[in-house]
Design a protein around this motif. Structure first.
Motif, short mmCIF file in Angstrom:
data_model
loop_
_atom_site.label_atom_id
_atom_site.label_comp_id
_atom_site.label_asym_id
_atom_site.label_seq_id
_atom_site.Cartn_x
_atom_site.Cartn_y
_atom_site.Cartn_z
N ALA A 1 3.60 10.30 -7.33
CA ALA A 1 4.42 10.62 -8.51
C ALA A 1 3.54 10.82 -9.74
O ALA A 1 3.78 11.74 -10.53
CB ALA A 1 5.43 9.50 -8.75
N LEU A 2 2.53 10.00 -9.88
CA LEU A 2 1.61 10.16 -11.02
C LEU A 2 0.83 11.47 -10.91
O LEU A 2 0.59 12.14 -11.92
CB LEU A 2 0.64 8.98 -11.10
CG LEU A 2 1.24 7.67 -11.60
CD1 LEU A 2 0.23 6.54 -11.45
CD2 LEU A 2 1.70 7.80 -13.05
N ARG B 1 0.84 -1.20 0.00
CA ARG B 1 0.00 0.00 0.00
C ARG B 1 0.88 1.26 0.00
O ARG B 1 0.63 2.19 -0.76
CB ARG B 1 -0.91 0.01 1.22
CG ARG B 1 -1.85 1.21 1.27
CD ARG B 1 -2.73 1.25 2.50
NE ARG B 1 -3.68 0.15 2.49
CZ ARG B 1 -3.67 -0.87 3.38
NH1 ARG B 1 -2.77 -0.92 4.34
NH2 ARG B 1 -4.57 -1.81 3.31
N ARG B 2 1.91 1.28 0.86
CA ARG B 2 2.82 2.44 0.89
C ARG B 2 3.48 2.64 -0.47
O ARG B 2 3.62 3.78 -0.94
CB ARG B 2 3.87 2.27 1.99
CG ARG B 2 3.33 2.49 3.39
CD ARG B 2 4.43 2.56 4.43
NE ARG B 2 5.24 1.35 4.52
CZ ARG B 2 4.93 0.28 5.25
NH1 ARG B 2 3.82 0.26 5.96
NH2 ARG B 2 5.74 -0.76 5.27
N HIS B 3 3.88 1.54 -1.10
CA HIS B 3 4.50 1.63 -2.41
C HIS B 3 3.53 2.22 -3.44
O HIS B 3 3.87 3.11 -4.21
CB HIS B 3 4.99 0.24 -2.85
CG HIS B 3 5.56 0.22 -4.22
ND1 HIS B 3 6.73 0.87 -4.55
CD2 HIS B 3 5.12 -0.38 -5.36
CE1 HIS B 3 6.99 0.68 -5.83
NE2 HIS B 3 6.02 -0.07 -6.34
N TYR B 4 2.29 1.73 -3.44
CA TYR B 4 1.28 2.24 -4.38
C TYR B 4 0.99 3.72 -4.13
O TYR B 4 0.81 4.49 -5.07
CB TYR B 4 -0.02 1.43 -4.27
CG TYR B 4 0.02 0.06 -4.90
CD1 TYR B 4 0.96 -0.30 -5.85
CD2 TYR B 4 -0.93 -0.89 -4.54
CE1 TYR B 4 0.99 -1.56 -6.41
CE2 TYR B 4 -0.92 -2.16 -5.10
CZ TYR B 4 0.03 -2.50 -6.04
OH TYR B 4 0.04 -3.74 -6.60
N LEU B 5 0.95 4.12 -2.87
CA LEU B 5 0.69 5.53 -2.56
C LEU B 5 1.84 6.42 -3.03
O LEU B 5 1.60 7.54 -3.52
CB LEU B 5 0.43 5.71 -1.06
CG LEU B 5 -0.91 5.14 -0.58
CD1 LEU B 5 -0.97 5.15 0.95
CD2 LEU B 5 -2.08 5.90 -1.19
N LEU C 1 -5.82 5.25 -12.31
CA LEU C 1 -7.04 4.46 -12.08
C LEU C 1 -6.70 3.01 -11.71
O LEU C 1 -7.33 2.42 -10.83
CB LEU C 1 -7.95 4.52 -13.30
CG LEU C 1 -8.61 5.88 -13.55
CD1 LEU C 1 -9.28 5.91 -14.92
CD2 LEU C 1 -9.60 6.21 -12.45
N HIS C 2 -5.69 2.46 -12.39
CA HIS C 2 -5.25 1.09 -12.05
C HIS C 2 -4.71 1.04 -10.62
O HIS C 2 -5.00 0.11 -9.87
CB HIS C 2 -4.18 0.60 -13.02
CG HIS C 2 -4.73 0.13 -14.32
ND1 HIS C 2 -5.36 -1.09 -14.48
CD2 HIS C 2 -4.77 0.72 -15.54
CE1 HIS C 2 -5.74 -1.23 -15.73
NE2 HIS C 2 -5.40 -0.14 -16.39
N LEU C 3 -3.91 2.04 -10.26
CA LEU C 3 -3.37 2.08 -8.89
C LEU C 3 -4.48 2.21 -7.87
O LEU C 3 -4.44 1.57 -6.82
CB LEU C 3 -2.39 3.25 -8.74
CG LEU C 3 -0.95 2.96 -9.08
CD1 LEU C 3 -0.12 4.24 -9.01
CD2 LEU C 3 -0.37 1.91 -8.16
N GLN C 4 -5.49 3.04 -8.17
CA GLN C 4 -6.60 3.17 -7.23
C GLN C 4 -7.33 1.84 -7.07
O GLN C 4 -7.70 1.45 -5.96
CB GLN C 4 -7.58 4.27 -7.68
CG GLN C 4 -8.67 4.53 -6.66
CD GLN C 4 -8.12 4.92 -5.30
OE1 GLN C 4 -7.37 5.89 -5.19
NE2 GLN C 4 -8.49 4.18 -4.26
N ALA C 5 -7.52 1.13 -8.18
CA ALA C 5 -8.16 -0.20 -8.10
C ALA C 5 -7.29 -1.15 -7.28
O ALA C 5 -7.81 -1.94 -6.48
CB ALA C 5 -8.40 -0.75 -9.51
N LEU D 1 -6.28 -4.06 -2.21
CA LEU D 1 -5.51 -4.30 -0.99
C LEU D 1 -6.39 -4.17 0.25
O LEU D 1 -6.26 -4.94 1.20
CB LEU D 1 -4.32 -3.34 -0.89
CG LEU D 1 -3.15 -3.59 -1.82
CD1 LEU D 1 -2.10 -2.50 -1.65
CD2 LEU D 1 -2.55 -4.96 -1.60
N GLU D 2 -7.29 -3.19 0.24
CA GLU D 2 -8.23 -3.03 1.36
C GLU D 2 -9.09 -4.28 1.49
O GLU D 2 -9.31 -4.79 2.59
CB GLU D 2 -9.12 -1.80 1.15
CG GLU D 2 -8.43 -0.49 1.34
CD GLU D 2 -7.88 -0.29 2.74
OE1 GLU D 2 -8.55 -0.65 3.73
OE2 GLU D 2 -6.75 0.23 2.84
#
Length: 169
Positions: A127-128, A118-122, A152-156, A161-162
């Motif tokens: 950056a995006l 999750r930290r990595h995705y955030l 959008l992919h990262l948000q999904a 993860l949730e």
């Protein structure tokens, strides 16, 4: 990379640096910058496969350059690429395998894995967001669409993860 270069060459002959510049101009900082060495290696392989032809062009004030042109077989490959839908949903996801194997083997804590991911995705999302706002460099319409799709992919992925955490707690 091979089909990307073929698609660019379908628009007209070019040499390696022109292809690199075309990709950079199209995608900006939204996409990893292509390595010129990788481009030339790929062009060599495309030429060996008969998908492009290279012709040496003399230049009076510089070293000779090689201009590449797509062949009929190369055009067929590009047409087939455009006609074929892109990858199916990710079922061979590296993170999911870590999560599943951690559960099976007990080698890692699943919740810690989820939190680290999750930290990595955030971090990637921030950056995006900078790219989307144009903090790093101006982006064109295509690059903005690429950034939006990645966001959008990262948000999904964050939502997923949730869901994983809810299921595993």
């Amino acid at each position: 990379m091979r089909l990307h270069l073929l698609a660019l060459l379908a628009g007209g002959p070019a040499h390696g640096y022109e292809l690199k510049q075309a990709l950079e101009k199209l995608l900006g900082a939204a996409y990893p910058q292509p390595n010129i060495g990788q481009i030339y290696v790929t062009l060599g392989r495309l030429e060996q496969a008969g998908l492009i032809e290279g012709k040496h062009v003399s230049q009076s004030d510089r070293p000779d350059k090689k201009i590449y042109e797509i062949t009929a077989a190369g055009r067929e490959a590009v047409d087939a690429w455009y006609e074929t839908p892109s990858e199916t949903p990710r079922v061979r996801d590296d993170f999911f395998m870590k999560l599943a194997l951690a559960h099976l083997t007990g080698a890692a804590d699943q919740i810690n894995l989820i939190n680290k991911q999750r930290r990595h995705y955030l971090t990637l999302m921030r950056a995006l967001s900078r790219l989307e706002r144009g903090d790093d460099e101006p982006t064109g319409r295509i690059a903005r669409l690429l950034v939006e799709g990645a966001s959008l992919h990262l948000q999904a992925d964050l939502d997923w993860l949730e869901r994983c955490q809810e299921e595993l707690e």
